[in-house]
Design a protein around this motif. Structure first.
Motif, mmCIF file in Angstrom:
data_model
loop_
_atom_site.group_PDB
_atom_site.id
_atom_site.type_symbol
_atom_site.label_atom_id
_atom_site.label_comp_id
_atom_site.label_asym_id
_atom_site.label_seq_id
_atom_site.Cartn_x
_atom_site.Cartn_y
_atom_site.Cartn_z
ATOM 1 N N LEU A 1 0.812 -1.077 0.021
ATOM 2 C CA LEU A 1 0.063 -0.064 -0.001
ATOM 3 C C LEU A 1 0.833 1.315 -0.129
ATOM 4 O O LEU A 1 0.459 2.570 -0.172
ATOM 5 C CB LEU A 1 -0.838 -0.088 1.123
ATOM 6 N N ILE A 2 2.031 1.168 0.415
ATOM 7 C CA ILE A 2 3.093 2.242 0.281
ATOM 8 C C ILE A 2 3.865 2.359 -1.088
ATOM 9 O O ILE A 2 4.607 1.194 -1.301
ATOM 10 C CB ILE A 2 4.160 2.180 1.645
ATOM 11 N N VAL A 3 3.574 3.072 -1.948
ATOM 12 C CA VAL A 3 4.219 3.268 -3.164
ATOM 13 C C VAL A 3 5.647 3.959 -3.455
ATOM 14 O O VAL A 3 5.551 4.920 -2.547
ATOM 15 C CB VAL A 3 3.142 3.971 -4.344
ATOM 16 N N LEU A 4 6.452 3.171 -3.748
ATOM 17 C CA LEU A 4 7.753 3.723 -3.887
ATOM 18 C C LEU A 4 8.073 4.022 -5.383
ATOM 19 O O LEU A 4 7.481 3.588 -6.145
ATOM 20 C CB LEU A 4 8.795 2.782 -3.518
ATOM 21 N N PRO A 5 8.993 4.975 -5.553
ATOM 22 C CA PRO A 5 9.280 5.189 -7.010
ATOM 23 C C PRO A 5 9.954 3.998 -7.705
ATOM 24 O O PRO A 5 9.403 4.026 -8.800
ATOM 25 C CB PRO A 5 10.561 6.206 -6.876
ATOM 26 N N GLU A 6 10.206 3.198 -7.125
ATOM 27 C CA GLU A 6 10.779 1.959 -7.655
ATOM 28 C C GLU A 6 11.143 0.940 -6.672
ATOM 29 O O GLU A 6 11.391 0.990 -5.486
ATOM 30 C CB GLU A 6 12.443 2.314 -8.346
ATOM 31 N N GLY A 7 10.619 -0.335 -7.063
ATOM 32 C CA GLY A 7 10.695 -1.558 -5.964
ATOM 33 C C GLY A 7 9.666 -1.201 -5.152
ATOM 34 O O GLY A 7 8.390 -0.417 -5.369
ATOM 35 N N GLU A 8 9.472 -1.982 -4.021
ATOM 36 C CA GLU A 8 8.559 -2.100 -2.934
ATOM 37 C C GLU A 8 9.034 -2.435 -1.615
ATOM 38 O O GLU A 8 9.967 -3.243 -1.628
ATOM 39 C CB GLU A 8 7.360 -3.100 -3.467
ATOM 40 N N LEU A 9 8.515 -2.161 -0.695
ATOM 41 C CA LEU A 9 8.792 -2.267 0.706
ATOM 42 C C LEU A 9 8.381 -3.868 0.915
ATOM 43 O O LEU A 9 7.388 -4.471 0.490
ATOM 44 C CB LEU A 9 8.307 -1.643 1.713
ATOM 45 N N ALA A 10 9.159 -4.547 1.478
ATOM 46 C CA ALA A 10 9.170 -6.119 1.930
ATOM 47 C C ALA A 10 9.994 -6.623 2.940
ATOM 48 O O ALA A 10 10.877 -5.730 3.398
ATOM 49 C CB ALA A 10 9.246 -6.839 0.687
ATOM 50 N N ALA A 11 9.909 -7.688 3.231
ATOM 51 C CA ALA A 11 10.856 -8.149 4.294
ATOM 52 C C ALA A 11 12.283 -8.245 3.993
ATOM 53 O O ALA A 11 12.644 -8.589 2.788
ATOM 54 C CB ALA A 11 10.394 -9.668 4.650
ATOM 55 N N PRO A 12 13.173 -7.498 4.673
ATOM 56 C CA PRO A 12 14.705 -7.687 4.454
ATOM 57 C C PRO A 12 15.220 -8.820 3.824
ATOM 58 O O PRO A 12 16.030 -9.003 3.170
ATOM 59 C CB PRO A 12 15.306 -6.894 5.630
ATOM 60 N N THR A 13 14.725 -9.963 4.507
ATOM 61 C CA THR A 13 14.938 -11.322 4.126
ATOM 62 C C THR A 13 14.701 -11.965 2.971
ATOM 63 O O THR A 13 15.216 -12.968 2.539
ATOM 64 C CB THR A 13 14.559 -12.172 5.325
ATOM 65 N N ASN A 14 13.872 -11.132 1.886
ATOM 66 C CA ASN A 14 13.569 -11.546 0.873
ATOM 67 C C ASN A 14 14.652 -10.959 -0.389
ATOM 68 O O ASN A 14 14.428 -11.238 -1.426
ATOM 69 C CB ASN A 14 12.410 -11.402 0.238
ATOM 70 N N ASP A 15 15.494 -10.093 0.162
ATOM 71 C CA ASP A 15 16.837 -9.823 -0.473
ATOM 72 C C ASP A 15 17.929 -10.641 -0.277
ATOM 73 O O ASP A 15 18.477 -10.807 0.555
ATOM 74 C CB ASP A 15 16.990 -8.206 -0.235
ATOM 75 N N ILE A 16 18.527 -11.088 -1.535
ATOM 76 C CA ILE A 16 19.652 -11.836 -1.350
ATOM 77 C C ILE A 16 20.891 -11.545 -0.643
ATOM 78 O O ILE A 16 21.843 -12.173 0.032
ATOM 79 C CB ILE A 16 20.071 -12.524 -2.652
ATOM 80 N N ASN A 17 20.763 -9.826 -0.959
ATOM 81 C CA ASN A 17 22.047 -9.291 -0.228
ATOM 82 C C ASN A 17 22.062 -9.381 1.482
ATOM 83 O O ASN A 17 22.995 -9.715 1.848
ATOM 84 C CB ASN A 17 22.067 -7.817 -0.575
ATOM 85 N N THR A 18 20.757 -9.299 1.921
ATOM 86 C CA THR A 18 20.674 -9.367 3.286
ATOM 87 C C THR A 18 21.127 -10.895 3.904
ATOM 88 O O THR A 18 21.609 -11.006 4.862
ATOM 89 C CB THR A 18 19.279 -8.922 4.044
#
Length: 248
Positions: free
Chosen positions: A118-135
């Motif tokens: 529901l929070i719109v970002l200019p690019e990408g989206e907010l989500a669990a940090p653990t769904n990013d391979i870098n984290t």
């Protein structure tokens, strides 16, 4: 009438969509970082600090309510370290194991419970940090550094004797094992969290209400299990590194 139905379908698709590979990039010097990961991570860390402060602000000799709950959590986390590292050497590692568990659990639950889309970002989206391979890679490398430090601090240079046990022929395999440990931890956590979000998103798109809710509840349980697995394996690797290889 048709226009209204089209708008409802479009909004449903927007809520259930998952943007894979798209990120909100922040530039710091010559580096680009994933802004959405830092935003949610800071929120999770802030929530954990607030809970810790609220639960330990007024300590009583006989614990009640919040303090009782906090002590239960502490005993649970101590048991993870104690069972994997050993009763006599686990205490210095409780803060690390507890931090890993609570951060992963908080991140997973934040991604599953809060409607970030529901929070719109200019690019990408907010989500669990653990769904990013870098984290997940960063968390795994922390564990890797932790068990190397544990082994070297306990056994000195004799720690490297484990690579030629029980026979020097196993040297390449034992070295490869140390590289695959963080890789395995990283992909296990990343793959499970991302797969869970994709499943929920697909169900939300196909059946907006009935099926996604129980799947989300199951996802919360799976998220907790993933935090437990990661912290338990981290403690197990540290305990293995602290074994007396140099004494043989």
């Amino acid at each position: 009438m048709y226009q209204k139905e089209i708008e409802e379908i479009s909004s449903s698709i927007a809520v259930s969509a998952v943007e894979v590979g798209k990120h909100l990039y922040w530039t710091i010097g010559s580096y680009k970082i994933h802004g959405q990961v830092f935003i949610v991570s800071w929120l999770v860390i802030a929530a954990l600090l607030i809970l810790a402060f609220a639960g330990t602000r007024n300590l009583d000799r006989i614990p009640k309510q919040k303090q009782n709950f906090m002590e239960f959590i502490l005993e649970f986390l101590q048991d993870i370290a104690k069972n994997q590292i050993g009763e006599h050497e686990y205490r210095p590692w409780v803060p690390y194991i507890a931090t890993i568990f609570l951060f992963i659990l908080g991140s997973n639950w934040a991604g599953a419970l809060i409607p970030w889309k529901l929070i719109v970002l200019p690019e990408g989206e907010l989500a669990a940090p653990t769904n990013d391979i870098n984290t997940t890679v960063a968390l795994s490398l922390l564990t890797s550094a932790a068990y190397f430090y544990a082994g070297l601090s306990k056994n000195g240079l004799g720690y490297f004797g484990r690579y030629i046990e029980p026979t020097p022929v196993l040297l390449p395999i034992n070295i490869l094992e140390d590289f695959t440990k963080p890789l395995s931890l990283s992909f296990r956590l990343f793959g499970n969290i991302l797969a869970d979000e994709l499943v929920v998103s697909v169900f939300t798109l196909l059946v907006p209400i009935l099926i996604p809710l129980p799947v989300m509840i199951l996802g919360l349980f799976a998220s907790s299990i993933q935090a437990l697995i990661f912290s338990t394996l981290s403690a197990a690797y540290i305990g293995e590194a602290m074994e007396g290889h140099g004494e043989h």
